[in-house]
Enzyme design. Structure first.
Site, short mmCIF file in Angstrom:
data_model
loop_
_atom_site.label_atom_id
_atom_site.label_comp_id
_atom_site.label_asym_id
_atom_site.label_seq_id
_atom_site.Cartn_x
_atom_site.Cartn_y
_atom_site.Cartn_z
N HIS A 5 -5.58 12.62 1.51
CA HIS A 5 -7.00 12.90 1.61
C HIS A 5 -7.47 13.99 0.66
CE1 HIS A 5 -6.55 10.18 4.96
NE2 HIS A 5 -7.80 9.87 4.68
N GLU A 32 -6.27 -3.49 7.24
CA GLU A 32 -5.35 -2.53 6.64
C GLU A 32 -3.94 -2.64 7.22
OE1 GLU A 32 -6.86 1.48 7.15
OE2 GLU A 32 -7.60 1.06 9.15
N ASP A 64 -3.76 1.99 3.47
CA ASP A 64 -2.81 1.70 4.55
C ASP A 64 -2.17 0.32 4.37
OD1 ASP A 64 -2.57 3.94 6.26
OD2 ASP A 64 -4.65 3.66 6.86
N CYS A 67 -12.43 -0.98 0.66
CA CYS A 67 -12.86 0.42 0.71
C CYS A 67 -11.71 1.39 0.48
CB CYS A 67 -13.59 0.73 2.03
SG CYS A 67 -12.51 0.56 3.46
C1 PEP Z 1 -7.41 2.75 3.80
O1 PEP Z 1 -6.43 2.82 4.54
O2 PEP Z 1 -7.42 2.16 2.70
C2 PEP Z 1 -8.67 3.44 4.17
C3 PEP Z 1 -9.77 3.25 3.48
O3 PEP Z 1 -8.63 4.31 5.22
P1 PEP Z 1 -7.99 5.79 5.14
O4 PEP Z 1 -7.67 6.08 3.71
O5 PEP Z 1 -8.98 6.73 5.71
O6 PEP Z 1 -6.77 5.64 6.00
MG MG Z 2 -6.65 3.54 6.56
#
Ligand code: PEP
Ligand code: MG
Length: 539
Positions: free
Chosen positions: A188, A429, A453, A500
């Site tokens: 993140h 995911e 994920d 996304c």
């Molecule tokens: C993903 O897993 O691609 C996603 C968009 O969610 P996060 O990165 O918040 O796990």
């Molecule tokens: Mg995710």
């Protein structure tokens, strides 16, 4: 001058002073000290620093939340001046020749125990306060106290690693770049760097103990290098590169207001990913068509208790109203794995990424879920909302979610509170959701592929583990075939499909995604205009 190489996660360049974030060592060790007077002087400096912080916290709280809530910081200041408390610490340092941290920790525990055993409820409650001030004092003694962002000039943050709860508390205006020893491209911190358009390097072998706050540095995301104490020549070169970067960004600005359309006329929705209300300014600045992923769990991070329904409602409403008619897709909370929150009491797990997280928590603890759903359904009246559920693996889960949504709607009806049930979709995911996407497509309004994920679970590669980055082929055919399968199944039932995860902003794959029939790409705000450029150049 010291040059160190790392892995770049955002190709910008910045120059400025550094701020070193040291990890908070929870274990205080007992050490023998020779110079008692020096140790007592160190204690005094720690007390003064703590007093100053508490004074500022009082002023800030007074302005933001009022006298009643601010008073606690005055109480803490008084406790830090308490003669019995300070004398107990100094006596222990002098009599036992121990380090100040240890004396504070011991005294803090003794006083807390004493308060806790009292009959008076008010005095009992002071146990937590004495622990709190002792911890603050220990952090100041160890040099691991939280950085006061209001005090620093815009800086490059150097850290071992940064958790989402740490980054969420940072004043983003004050960050020029990130340099971390650990971390991965999909962590993140990296996502945040891309959102903010700032250079970030991970895997940099620095010695944080030897770095000093205020040292000048250059973070070059193009060469993947950080340079501490650069020479005049190197600084001048960096200045030139910064100017070139700014020119490139200026040219991209000309694409604002233009359509995301391929040469043959196919339109793709290009949306932005955000983590909080303040990030909406990045979305508007970069001319995104909507918000494709609002990671709502960020509202739960960096605090001591659950956000209330009202707090959440206000946050969602603000985002929706600011975005006007544009679509805003809010993902329900995805706590767990790398996003840890103490008050959820999730406990330790062998494999947190495969553990009790996201929709699993919501289905097992529906009270938490219902509070968020109430806020979302109410906010839905104020804009173009869609809700999206994370980490889905089965049709049954979606059916259970709908039952809970209907219960919430019935409760709001009964209470006469206005609401609307918005469009509802799911994140794809997990490989399981890909394999049953034909059935899922019949139940939901849309799919949004969480490639971060999905890649981790398909390739069996922990997204946080930087040692595996050589194995992590984000263009692996297994992932690309899964994406095709998901798009086809969505279209078979008249639903739309987007991406996304970070892969959506990978410009090397834009043409492939367009050919696959993707309807939407939701990317970090800094990628909106480069992606628009790429789509417009695609046949
Ligand atoms: C993903 O897993 O691609 C996603 C968009 O969610 P996060 O990165 O918040 O796990
Ligand atoms: Mg995710």
């Amino acid at each position: 001058m010291i040059r160190l190489a790392g892995k770049s996660v955002y190709k910008g360049i910045a120059m400025g002073p550094i701020v070193v974030m040291k990890k908070n060592e929870s274990q205080v060790k007992r050490m023998k000290v020779e110079d008692i007077q020096a140790e007592l002087a160190r204690l005094q400096t720690g007390i003064e620093a703590s007093q100053a912080q508490l004074g500022k916290l009082y002023e800030k709280a007074l302005k933001e939340v009022g006298e009643a809530s601010a008073a606690i910081f005055e109480v803490h200041q008084m406790m830090l001046e308490d003669e019995d408390y300070v004398e107990a610490i100094t006596a222990m340092i002098s009599d036992e020749s121990v380090n100040a941290e240890y004396a504070v920790a011991q005294t803090g525990d003794n006083f807390a125990e004493m308060f806790a055993s009292m009959d008076d409820e008010y005095m009992k409650a002071r146990a937590a306060d004495v622990k709190d001030i002792s911890n603050r004092l220990i952090q100041n003694l160890m040099g691991t106290a939280e950085i006061d962002f209001s005090e620093i000039e815009p800086s490059i943050i150097c850290a071992e690693d940064l958790t989402p709860s740490e980054t969420v508390q940072m004043d983003k205006e004050k960050i020029l770049g990130f340099v971390t020893i650990h971390g991965s491209a999909n962590s993140h911190t990296s996502i945040l760097a891309r959102m903010m358009n700032i250079p970030a390097l991970i895997g940099v072998p620095m010695d944080l103990e030897k770095l000093e706050n205020g040292t000048k540095a250059i973070v070059d995301g193009m060469t993947g290098e950080v340079i501490f104490e650069p020479t005049g020549m190197v600084s001048q070169d960096a200045q030139k590169k910064i100017a070139q970067e700014q020119e490139k960004l200026r040219l991209l600005q000309e694409l604002k207001g233009k359509d995301n359309v391929t040469k043959s006329g196919r339109h793709i929705n290009v949306y932005a990913n955000i983590g909080g209300v303040k990030d909406v300014s990045y979305v508007l600045d970069n001319d995104a068509g909507g918000i494709g992923l609002f990671r709502s769990e960020f509202l739960y991070l960096g605090r001591d208790d659950f956000p209330t329904e009202e707090e959440q409602f206000q946050a969602y409403k603000t985002v929706l109203q600011t975005m006007g008619k544009k679509k805003v897709i809010i993902r329900t909370l995805d706590i767990g794995a790398d996003k840890k929150v103490d008050y959820f009491n999730l406990g330790e797990e062998e494999n947190p990424a495969l553990g009790y997280r996201a929709i699993r928590i919501c289905l097992k603890q529906p009270d938490i879920f219902k509070t968020q759903l109430r806020a979302l359904l109410r906010a839905s009246n104020h804009g173009n909302l869609s809700i999206m559920y994370p980490m889905i693996i089965s049709v049954d889960e979606v059916k259970k979610i709908y039952e809970i949504v209907n219960e919430v709607a019935a409760e709001l009806d009964e209470e006469g509170i206005p609401y609307k049930i918005p469009e509802q979709g799911i994140m794809i995911e997990t490989p399981a959701s890909v394999m049953v996407s034909d059935e899922l497509a019949q139940l939901v309004d849309f799919f949004s592929i969480g490639s971060n994920d999905l890649t981790q679970y398909t390739l069996a590669i922990d997204r946080q583990n930087e040692r595996l980055s050589d194995f992590c082929d984000t263009h692996h055919p297994a992932i690309l075939r899964m994406i095709q399968m998901v798009i086809d199944n969505a279209h078979k039932y008249g639903k739309w499909a987007g991406i996304c995860g970070e892969l959506g902003g990978d410009l090397e794959l834009t043409e492939t995604f367009v050919k696959m029939g993707i309807d939407e790409l939701s990317v970090s705000p800094s990628t909106i205009l480069p992606l628009r450029k790429k789509i417009r150049e695609t046949e």
